[in-house]
Design a protein around this motif. Structure first.
Motif, PDB file in Angstrom:
ATOM      1  N   GLU A 158       0.819  -1.203   0.000  1.00 38.76           N
ATOM      2  CA  GLU A 158       0.000   0.000   0.000  1.00 38.76           C
ATOM      3  C   GLU A 158       0.852   1.251   0.000  1.00 38.76           C
ATOM      4  N   GLY A 159       1.897   1.258   0.820  1.00 35.35           N
ATOM      5  CA  GLY A 159       2.799   2.409   0.843  1.00 35.35           C
ATOM      6  C   GLY A 159       3.508   2.590  -0.482  1.00 35.35           C
ATOM      7  N   LEU A 160       3.905   1.477  -1.097  1.00 35.95           N
ATOM      8  CA  LEU A 160       4.580   1.551  -2.388  1.00 35.95           C
ATOM      9  C   LEU A 160       3.637   2.095  -3.456  1.00 35.95           C
ATOM     10  N   ALA A 161       2.395   1.645  -3.451  1.00 33.99           N
ATOM     11  CA  ALA A 161       1.409   2.121  -4.430  1.00 33.99           C
ATOM     12  C   ALA A 161       1.123   3.604  -4.241  1.00 33.99           C
ATOM     13  N   ASN A 162       1.031   4.045  -2.995  1.00 32.69           N
ATOM     14  CA  ASN A 162       0.788   5.461  -2.729  1.00 32.69           C
ATOM     15  C   ASN A 162       1.936   6.321  -3.252  1.00 32.69           C
ATOM     16  N   GLY A 163       3.159   5.840  -3.047  1.00 34.40           N
ATOM     17  CA  GLY A 163       4.326   6.577  -3.536  1.00 34.40           C
ATOM     18  C   GLY A 163       4.371   6.633  -5.052  1.00 34.40           C
ATOM     19  N   VAL A 164       4.008   5.536  -5.681  1.00 38.73           N
ATOM     20  CA  VAL A 164       3.953   5.492  -7.147  1.00 38.73           C
ATOM     21  C   VAL A 164       2.923   6.487  -7.674  1.00 38.73           C
ATOM     22  N   GLN A 165       1.758   6.535  -7.009  1.00 38.50           N
ATOM     23  CA  GLN A 165       0.717   7.471  -7.432  1.00 38.50           C
ATOM     24  C   GLN A 165       1.196   8.921  -7.273  1.00 38.50           C
ATOM     25  N   ALA A 166       1.907   9.218  -6.190  1.00 36.27           N
ATOM     26  CA  ALA A 166       2.441  10.571  -5.994  1.00 36.27           C
ATOM     27  C   ALA A 166       3.405  10.933  -7.119  1.00 36.27           C
ATOM     28  N   GLN A 167       4.222   9.971  -7.551  1.00 35.94           N
ATOM     29  CA  GLN A 167       5.167  10.252  -8.621  1.00 35.94           C
ATOM     30  C   GLN A 167       4.462  10.480  -9.960  1.00 35.94           C
ATOM     31  N   ILE A 168       3.333   9.833 -10.172  1.00 36.76           N
ATOM     32  CA  ILE A 168       2.562  10.076 -11.397  1.00 36.76           C
ATOM     33  C   ILE A 168       2.135  11.539 -11.446  1.00 36.76           C
ATOM     34  N   TYR A 169       1.600  12.038 -10.328  1.00 32.53           N
ATOM     35  CA  TYR A 169       1.180  13.447 -10.291  1.00 32.53           C
ATOM     36  C   TYR A 169       2.370  14.390 -10.348  1.00 32.53           C
ATOM     37  N   ALA A 170       3.493  13.997  -9.754  1.00 28.61           N
ATOM     38  CA  ALA A 170       4.686  14.843  -9.819  1.00 28.61           C
ATOM     39  C   ALA A 170       5.169  14.987 -11.257  1.00 28.61           C
ATOM     40  N   ARG A 171       5.105  13.912 -12.043  1.00 23.00           N
ATOM     41  CA  ARG A 171       5.518  13.987 -13.442  1.00 23.00           C
ATOM     42  C   ARG A 171       4.573  14.881 -14.241  1.00 23.00           C
ATOM     43  N   LEU A 172       3.255  14.730 -14.007  1.00 20.85           N
ATOM     44  CA  LEU A 172       2.300  15.596 -14.694  1.00 20.85           C
ATOM     45  C   LEU A 172       2.513  17.058 -14.323  1.00 20.85           C
ATOM     46  N   LEU A 173       2.786  17.302 -13.052  1.00 21.43           N
ATOM     47  CA  LEU A 173       3.035  18.664 -12.597  1.00 21.43           C
ATOM     48  C   LEU A 173       4.294  19.215 -13.245  1.00 21.43           C
ATOM     49  N   ALA A 174       5.327  18.396 -13.352  1.00 19.75           N
ATOM     50  CA  ALA A 174       6.556  18.839 -14.013  1.00 19.75           C
ATOM     51  C   ALA A 174       6.283  19.213 -15.465  1.00 19.75           C
ATOM     52  N   GLY A 175       5.472  18.407 -16.147  1.00 16.91           N
ATOM     53  CA  GLY A 175       5.136  18.730 -17.531  1.00 16.91           C
ATOM     54  C   GLY A 175       4.400  20.040 -17.651  1.00 16.91           C
ATOM     55  N   LYS A 176       3.465  20.296 -16.743  1.00 22.33           N
ATOM     56  CA  LYS A 176       2.718  21.549 -16.770  1.00 22.33           C
ATOM     57  C   LYS A 176       3.616  22.742 -16.437  1.00 22.33           C
ATOM     58  N   LEU A 177       4.605  22.545 -15.599  1.00 19.97           N
ATOM     59  CA  LEU A 177       5.523  23.636 -15.275  1.00 19.97           C
ATOM     60  C   LEU A 177       6.306  24.082 -16.514  1.00 19.97           C
ATOM     61  N   LEU A 178       6.741  23.118 -17.325  1.00 19.34           N
ATOM     62  CA  LEU A 178       7.437  23.509 -18.550  1.00 19.34           C
ATOM     63  C   LEU A 178       6.481  24.185 -19.526  1.00 19.34           C
ATOM     64  N   GLU A 179       5.249  23.677 -19.610  1.00 22.64           N
ATOM     65  CA  GLU A 179       4.265  24.318 -20.478  1.00 22.64           C
ATOM     66  C   GLU A 179       3.974  25.740 -20.010  1.00 22.64           C
ATOM     67  N   ALA A 180       3.944  25.942 -18.701  1.00 21.36           N
ATOM     68  CA  ALA A 180       3.712  27.281 -18.154  1.00 21.36           C
ATOM     69  C   ALA A 180       4.853  28.217 -18.524  1.00 21.36           C
ATOM     70  N   TRP A 181       6.073  27.715 -18.478  1.00 23.35           N
ATOM     71  CA  TRP A 181       7.217  28.535 -18.869  1.00 23.35           C
ATOM     72  C   TRP A 181       7.133  28.911 -20.349  1.00 23.35           C
ATOM     73  N   LYS A 182       6.781  27.946 -21.189  1.00 25.20           N
ATOM     74  CA  LYS A 182       6.654  28.229 -22.624  1.00 25.20           C
ATOM     75  C   LYS A 182       5.553  29.254 -22.881  1.00 25.20           C
ATOM     76  N   ALA A 183       4.470  29.174 -22.095  1.00 23.41           N
ATOM     77  CA  ALA A 183       3.390  30.143 -22.242  1.00 23.41           C
ATOM     78  C   ALA A 183       3.851  31.540 -21.838  1.00 23.41           C
ATOM     79  N   LEU A 184       4.649  31.638 -20.773  1.00 26.02           N
ATOM     80  CA  LEU A 184       5.185  32.941 -20.373  1.00 26.02           C
ATOM     81  C   LEU A 184       6.083  33.509 -21.467  1.00 26.02           C
TER      82      LEU A 184
END
Length: 253
Positions: free
Chosen positions: A57-83
């Motif tokens: 369960e702890g491993l799955a929770n950590g994996v799920q957090a990393q999925i959102y972290a990757r999506l957030l990282a992608g949006k951060l680069l898109e935000a920079w390109k938009a700026l």
């Protein structure tokens, strides 16, 4: 808690330059997405298993957090390109930067400094966020395949299954791209950079929205809108989103 609702009349938006109006609305959209993804990332990290829980369960929770972290990282680069196009490219930056409050100016300075050199966010976005790279799976599957958790986990219903092997491959590829010599240090670097840069974007975007609106209306935001009381049931630290759920429970039973 008390919130303030500030109307945005069509007449007010119509008097703005088209480039400024577009950036004003885009900034709000980017802020909303970054806020939402950052909360999901943090709330997945909050989902610590109880003492009676299985280690999976702890491993799955950590994996799920990393999925959102990757999506957030992608949006951060898109935000920079938009700026780059909507803020710097339109020259709005030249007129607005000095009108930002100090925290927003500092946030913008940190954003520009981060993207002025090779960075983790750029690498993550191109291979692990919005673009699927088949080559990464072929290159990096051998190493995690030796781990005991290289497996498929079935949770009894479609939305409760976890292909843990696939996520271990992605995480191995991502962390090797950051620091192949130290996986733990790579994960720490990734999480810290994502959270720090998200904070810089949020404070800058908030400052830019406020500066544009106050200039267009000719009035401080403190003098605009109306207050309203709402009653959220949970504090930020109280929210946790685990990966697995009990699909047999109904109506909170």
């Amino acid at each position: 808690m008390k919130i303030r609702r500030i109307p945005l009349p069509k007449t007010l938006l119509s008097q703005m330059l088209a480039s400024e109006r577009s950036f004003f609305l885009l900034a709000g959209h980017m802020q909303n997405e970054l806020n939402s993804l950052h909360k999901m990332f943090a709330w997945c990290l909050h989902a610590e298993p109880s003492g009676s829980s299985s280690a999976i369960e702890g491993l799955a929770n950590g994996v799920q957090a990393q999925i959102y972290a990757r999506l957030l990282a992608g949006k951060l680069l898109e935000a920079w390109k938009a700026l780059d196009s909507a803020f710097f490219g339109t020259k709005i930056s030249q007129r607005l930067e000095d009108k930002l409050h100090p925290q927003a100016q500092e946030g913008l300075r940190k954003i520009k400094a981060y993207f002025s050199k090779p960075n983790t966010i750029y690498r993550v976005r191109n291979s692990f966020a919005f673009h699927y790279s088949v080559e990464e799976f072929d290159t990096h599957w051998h190493e995690p395949a030796d781990e005991s958790a290289f497996e498929l986990v079935l949770g009894g219903t479609v939305g409760n299954n976890l292909d843990l092997a696939s996520e271990l491959v992605v995480n191995t590829a991502l962390l090797n791209s950051i620091n192949p010599a130290d996986r733990s240090a790579a994960l720490k670097t990734f999480f810290e950079e994502v959270q720090s840069l998200t904070g810089s974007f949020k404070v800058f975007l908030e400052g830019a929205i406020m500066a544009i609106l106050e200039e267009a209306s000719g009035s401080p935001l403190a003098n605009q809108g109306r207050d309203e009381e709402i009653a959220p049931r949970q504090g930020f630290e109280d929210v946790a989103i685990p990966y697995f759920y009990n699909h047999g429970l109904k109506d909170g039973a």
